[in-house]
Design a protein around this motif. Structure first.
Motif, PDB file in Angstrom:
ATOM      1  N   VAL B  13       0.807  -1.221   0.000  1.00 35.78           N
ATOM      2  CA  VAL B  13       0.000   0.000   0.000  1.00 35.78           C
ATOM      3  C   VAL B  13       0.845   1.278   0.000  1.00 35.78           C
ATOM      4  O   VAL B  13       1.830   1.387   0.734  1.00 35.78           O
ATOM      5  CB  VAL B  13      -0.935   0.024   1.244  1.00 35.78           C
ATOM      6  CG1 VAL B  13      -1.850   1.242   1.210  1.00 35.78           C
ATOM      7  CG2 VAL B  13      -1.763  -1.260   1.319  1.00 35.78           C
ATOM      8  N   ILE B  14       0.432   2.211  -0.820  1.00 31.90           N
ATOM      9  CA  ILE B  14       0.944   3.586  -0.697  1.00 31.90           C
ATOM     10  C   ILE B  14      -0.173   4.409  -0.079  1.00 31.90           C
ATOM     11  O   ILE B  14      -1.305   4.412  -0.582  1.00 31.90           O
ATOM     12  CB  ILE B  14       1.371   4.137  -2.074  1.00 31.90           C
ATOM     13  CG1 ILE B  14       2.591   3.340  -2.557  1.00 31.90           C
ATOM     14  CG2 ILE B  14       1.698   5.624  -1.975  1.00 31.90           C
ATOM     15  CD1 ILE B  14       3.009   3.662  -3.963  1.00 31.90           C
ATOM     16  N   ASN B  15       0.124   5.057   1.054  1.00 26.98           N
ATOM     17  CA  ASN B  15      -0.895   5.797   1.792  1.00 26.98           C
ATOM     18  C   ASN B  15      -0.715   7.298   1.570  1.00 26.98           C
ATOM     19  O   ASN B  15       0.379   7.829   1.771  1.00 26.98           O
ATOM     20  CB  ASN B  15      -0.781   5.476   3.282  1.00 26.98           C
ATOM     21  CG  ASN B  15      -1.910   6.086   4.085  1.00 26.98           C
ATOM     22  OD1 ASN B  15      -3.080   5.783   3.854  1.00 26.98           O
ATOM     23  ND2 ASN B  15      -1.566   6.970   5.017  1.00 26.98           N
ATOM     24  N   ILE B  16      -1.787   7.949   1.149  1.00 30.30           N
ATOM     25  CA  ILE B  16      -1.740   9.399   0.917  1.00 30.30           C
ATOM     26  C   ILE B  16      -2.865  10.029   1.731  1.00 30.30           C
ATOM     27  O   ILE B  16      -4.040   9.803   1.433  1.00 30.30           O
ATOM     28  CB  ILE B  16      -1.941   9.741  -0.579  1.00 30.30           C
ATOM     29  CG1 ILE B  16      -0.955   8.962  -1.459  1.00 30.30           C
ATOM     30  CG2 ILE B  16      -1.787  11.244  -0.812  1.00 30.30           C
ATOM     31  CD1 ILE B  16      -1.097   9.241  -2.957  1.00 30.30           C
ATOM     32  N   GLY B  17      -2.513  10.775   2.761  1.00 31.08           N
ATOM     33  CA  GLY B  17      -3.545  11.421   3.570  1.00 31.08           C
ATOM     34  C   GLY B  17      -3.337  11.131   5.044  1.00 31.08           C
ATOM     35  O   GLY B  17      -2.247  11.363   5.570  1.00 31.08           O
ATOM     36  N   ASP B  19      -2.253   9.927   8.351  1.00 26.70           N
ATOM     37  CA  ASP B  19      -1.109   9.059   8.663  1.00 26.70           C
ATOM     38  C   ASP B  19      -1.510   7.881   9.550  1.00 26.70           C
ATOM     39  O   ASP B  19      -0.853   6.858   9.566  1.00 26.70           O
ATOM     40  CB  ASP B  19       0.045   9.866   9.258  1.00 26.70           C
ATOM     41  CG  ASP B  19      -0.334  10.620  10.510  1.00 26.70           C
ATOM     42  OD1 ASP B  19      -1.281  10.201  11.197  1.00 26.70           O
ATOM     43  OD2 ASP B  19       0.332  11.631  10.825  1.00 26.70           O
ATOM     44  N   VAL B  32       3.901  -0.804   3.594  1.00 25.09           N
ATOM     45  CA  VAL B  32       3.229   0.477   3.356  1.00 25.09           C
ATOM     46  C   VAL B  32       4.261   1.606   3.280  1.00 25.09           C
ATOM     47  O   VAL B  32       5.252   1.600   4.006  1.00 25.09           O
ATOM     48  CB  VAL B  32       2.166   0.773   4.455  1.00 25.09           C
ATOM     49  CG1 VAL B  32       2.780   0.802   5.844  1.00 25.09           C
ATOM     50  CG2 VAL B  32       1.410   2.067   4.185  1.00 25.09           C
ATOM     51  N   ILE B  33       4.028   2.516   2.368  1.00 28.87           N
ATOM     52  CA  ILE B  33       4.823   3.748   2.279  1.00 28.87           C
ATOM     53  C   ILE B  33       3.849   4.907   2.452  1.00 28.87           C
ATOM     54  O   ILE B  33       2.809   4.958   1.787  1.00 28.87           O
ATOM     55  CB  ILE B  33       5.535   3.860   0.905  1.00 28.87           C
ATOM     56  CG1 ILE B  33       6.605   2.790   0.743  1.00 28.87           C
ATOM     57  CG2 ILE B  33       6.117   5.248   0.721  1.00 28.87           C
ATOM     58  CD1 ILE B  33       7.904   3.056   1.451  1.00 28.87           C
ATOM     59  N   HIS B  34       4.175   5.814   3.366  1.00 26.58           N
ATOM     60  CA  HIS B  34       3.317   6.976   3.585  1.00 26.58           C
ATOM     61  C   HIS B  34       3.888   8.184   2.849  1.00 26.58           C
ATOM     62  O   HIS B  34       5.067   8.491   2.985  1.00 26.58           O
ATOM     63  CB  HIS B  34       3.227   7.260   5.087  1.00 26.58           C
ATOM     64  CG  HIS B  34       2.368   8.446   5.414  1.00 26.58           C
ATOM     65  ND1 HIS B  34       1.004   8.445   5.233  1.00 26.58           N
ATOM     66  CD2 HIS B  34       2.681   9.674   5.894  1.00 26.58           C
ATOM     67  CE1 HIS B  34       0.510   9.616   5.599  1.00 26.58           C
ATOM     68  NE2 HIS B  34       1.513  10.382   6.000  1.00 26.58           N
ATOM     69  N   VAL B  35       3.042   8.815   2.072  1.00 25.54           N
ATOM     70  CA  VAL B  35       3.483   9.999   1.321  1.00 25.54           C
ATOM     71  C   VAL B  35       3.320  11.241   2.193  1.00 25.54           C
ATOM     72  O   VAL B  35       2.275  11.438   2.827  1.00 25.54           O
ATOM     73  CB  VAL B  35       2.658  10.139   0.018  1.00 25.54           C
ATOM     74  CG1 VAL B  35       2.972  11.451  -0.688  1.00 25.54           C
ATOM     75  CG2 VAL B  35       2.928   8.960  -0.917  1.00 25.54           C
ATOM     76  N   ASP B  36       4.348  12.048   2.227  1.00 24.86           N
ATOM     77  CA  ASP B  36       4.315  13.307   2.983  1.00 24.86           C
ATOM     78  C   ASP B  36       3.580  14.328   2.111  1.00 24.86           C
ATOM     79  O   ASP B  36       4.190  15.142   1.435  1.00 24.86           O
ATOM     80  CB  ASP B  36       5.758  13.741   3.262  1.00 24.86           C
ATOM     81  CG  ASP B  36       5.808  14.887   4.237  1.00 24.86           C
ATOM     82  OD1 ASP B  36       4.775  15.195   4.856  1.00 24.86           O
ATOM     83  OD2 ASP B  36       6.897  15.473   4.384  1.00 24.86           O
TER      84      ASP B  36
END
Lengths: 517, 60
Positions: B13-17, B19, B32-36
């Motif tokens: 998963v790439i998470n945008i929004g 945290d 998972v990678i969280h986008v800043d």
């Protein structure tokens, strides 16, 4: 009293981070009010109405963070603003420790996780289409939690997704499960053989939690967003999700959860359900069930779970009003023994939109029309159902599943009204929800009952909890907290609504309990 | 990526929004990678619409 504010330019924080920081600031000594908001037009209005706007805060743009504090002294206000810096820094540190890299764009994230197959998007509505379209164009499935996304954007996104045979779960998709992984507000449930397609977040949560309570598990729960079965969207994602579950070897029974589809969508939907090639249970709340045919139609979320599990086990099943009518009879006798001085109205205060909708549908045939913010009708009837997660209650405020205080205040208010005899509430547990929603509600229930008793009245509080033993809040702990406040906790939302009706209409007992009142 | 793989491959998963969703996935052992994330086009709706059109055109 001192009012101080600062603006941090180009400092974006998400709504939960902002809520947590504002909560922490309000707990500081001599702080009366605190706000942490991005400078959107809606938030500027909110600040102004709270009396926290300053000339400086008014200059903040949508990408700028506003911190505003009203305190007993300049010193206390300054200290709170300083504390905010530390709180944001601590949060950032926690995130960096947990996820390590924080790329700035989807493409750089893809470089870090080249085999990514899903993008979970929960940015504010106006930006949702931009981010979701970008993900779909890169061939990635999308879980789109964001709400306030224009319908036209949804149509466009889903058209793009369908053309590439990708899932676009949402917008306004609160919950989904893929391969045992919960996304969004997800209850902790075992993996199993029941697959769901849901145009309702809390509806999906209720069904999977009931399935788990019956000791079965979930293969996948594909959320499609609450508007998928509208005429405009045309049920395109429901169709694709049904196709995916039909082809999935893990899934043996399929459950559809939604509100009534638009008339133009109903025909194609029924055709798609018939083509699944596996047993299908359909729960389109408010849609009259069909008899016969390949699809088992049910009228409540609890029935959807029970019918699915019975089908999976090859057992016969028929719907029932209460799982234990004898216990309900005893409960009712106890409530009636308390006092006769009680208001005649049922007042529902819900955090789950679908749960509110279901309660209204069940109450109306029993107590008569019920007024609600869900839709017209029932005004002046004395019965009310409020969906506190609706847009009008969440502008600039967190959803009540994250912040129980606004509902707690309304429960307290209900104790002052001589017209209200029953307060009906839901509690929704799961990952990412409030850590202890029963706490503030139980305290409010006690206050409301004390207040009613002081006026010589009795107030009955009826509750149901959507959750599982594995949820971080603990289902049994949450139920115990409510029961300790003398709430009547029923095993499902449907049973809670029916019990609420029985309290104000005990003459219904013979038909609902199958015995003399 | 296709519909067939949506259910057969474990999510990465790439998470945008929010945290909190990245933290929950991380705790559950999901890659998972969280986008800043920041609002694109500095939150200017007109610029955002232009960007959207450009990306769509690229695609065509």
């Amino acid at each position: 009293m001192a009012l101080r504010s600062v603006v941090w330019p180009s400092f974006y924080q998400d709504s939960i981070a902002l809520m947590r920081v504002a909560e922490a600031l309000k707990e500081l000594p001599r702080v009366r009010e605190a706000a942490a908001l991005m400078g959107t037009p809606a938030n500027h209005e909110l600040l102004a109405s709270a009396g926290l706007a300053t000339p400086e805060s008014k200059r903040a743009g949508v990408g700028d963070l506003i911190l505003a504090v009203e305190a007993e002294s300049e010193g206390a206000a300054e200290a709170a603003l300083e504390a905010a810096k530390d709180l944001f820094a601590a949060r950032r540190h926690e995130l960096e420790q947990a996820v390590r890299v924080l790329p700035r764009t989807l493409d750089s994230a893809l470089a870090h996780l080249p085999n990514a197959n899903l993008v979970a998007i929960s940015v504010p509505g106006p930006y949702a289409k931009f981010e979701a379209a970008r993900a779909l164009r890169r061939g990635l499935h999308v879980f789109l939690f964001s709400d306030n996304v224009p319908l036209a954007d949804e149509v466009e996104l889903k058209r793009l997704a369908v053309s590439r045979r990708l899932l676009c779960m949402g917008p306004d998709c609160g919950t989904a499960y893929l391969g045992g992984v919960g996304l969004g507000f997800a209850n902790v449930v075992p993996r199993g053989r029941v697959g769901c397609v849901a145009a309702s977040g809390t509806g999906l949560q209720a069904v999977v939690s009931h399935v788990a309570a019956l000791e079965e598990g979930i293969s996948h729960g594909i959320g499609v967003g609450g508007r998928d079965l509208s005429a405009e969207v045309g049920g395109v994602m429901t169709g694709l999700a049904l196709e995916a579950l039909a082809a999935d070897s893990e899934t043996l029974v399929v459950v559809l959860i939604s509100k009534p589809p638009a008339p133009s969508v109903l025909g194609p939907l029924e055709a798609a359900l018939a083509e699944v090639g596996k047993p299908v249970v359909a729960c389109c709340l408010g849609e009259p069930p069909r008899l016969g045919g390949p699809v088992r139609w049910v009228t409540t979320l609890e029935d959807a779970a029970e019918a699915a599990v019975a089908t999976r086990r090859g057992m016969p099943w028929t719907p029932r009003a209460f799982s234990d009518p004898r216990a309900i009879g005893a409960r009712l006798a106890r409530v009636r023994a308390e006092t006769d001085r009680r208001g005649a109205g049922v007042f529902g205060l819900f955090t789950g939109g679908t749960l509110a909708h279901e309660a209204r549908l069940l109450l109306e045939p029993l107590v008569g029309p019920v007024a609600s913010n869900l839709g017209p009708g029932g005004e002046g009837s004395g019965h009310w159902i409020l969906d506190l997660g609706a847009d009008e209650f969440t502008v600039g405020r967190p959803h009540p599943m994250l912040d129980p205080e606004a509902r707690a205040a309304r429960v307290r208010e209900a104790g002052r009204s001589a017209a209200i005899g029953v307060v009906l509430v839901d509690l929704v547990l799961g990952r990412a929800a409030h850590p202890n929603p029963a706490g503030p509600i139980a305290a409010a229930i006690r206050d409301a009952r004390v207040r009613a008793a002081a006026d010589g009245r009795s107030l009955v509080v009826v509750a149901s909890v959507v959750g599982t033993a594995g949820d971080p809040q603990g289902l049994s702990r949450q139920i115990a907290a409510l029961e300790a406040a003398d709430a009547d906790v029923l095993p499902s939302n449907a049973q809670a609504a029916r019990f609420a009706a029985l309290v104000v209409r005990p003459d219904l007992a013979p038909s609902l309990l199958g015995e003399s009142p | 990526m296709s519909l067939e793989t949506a259910l057969s491959k474990p999510p990465r998963v790439i998470n945008i929004g929010l945290d909190v969703f990245a933290l929950e996935l991380q705790a559950a052992g999901v890659p998972v990678i969280h986008v800043d994330w920041r609002p694109p086009a500095a939150g200017d709706p007109r610029l955002l619409a232009l960007l959207e059109r450009l990306e769509g055109d690229d695609e065509e």
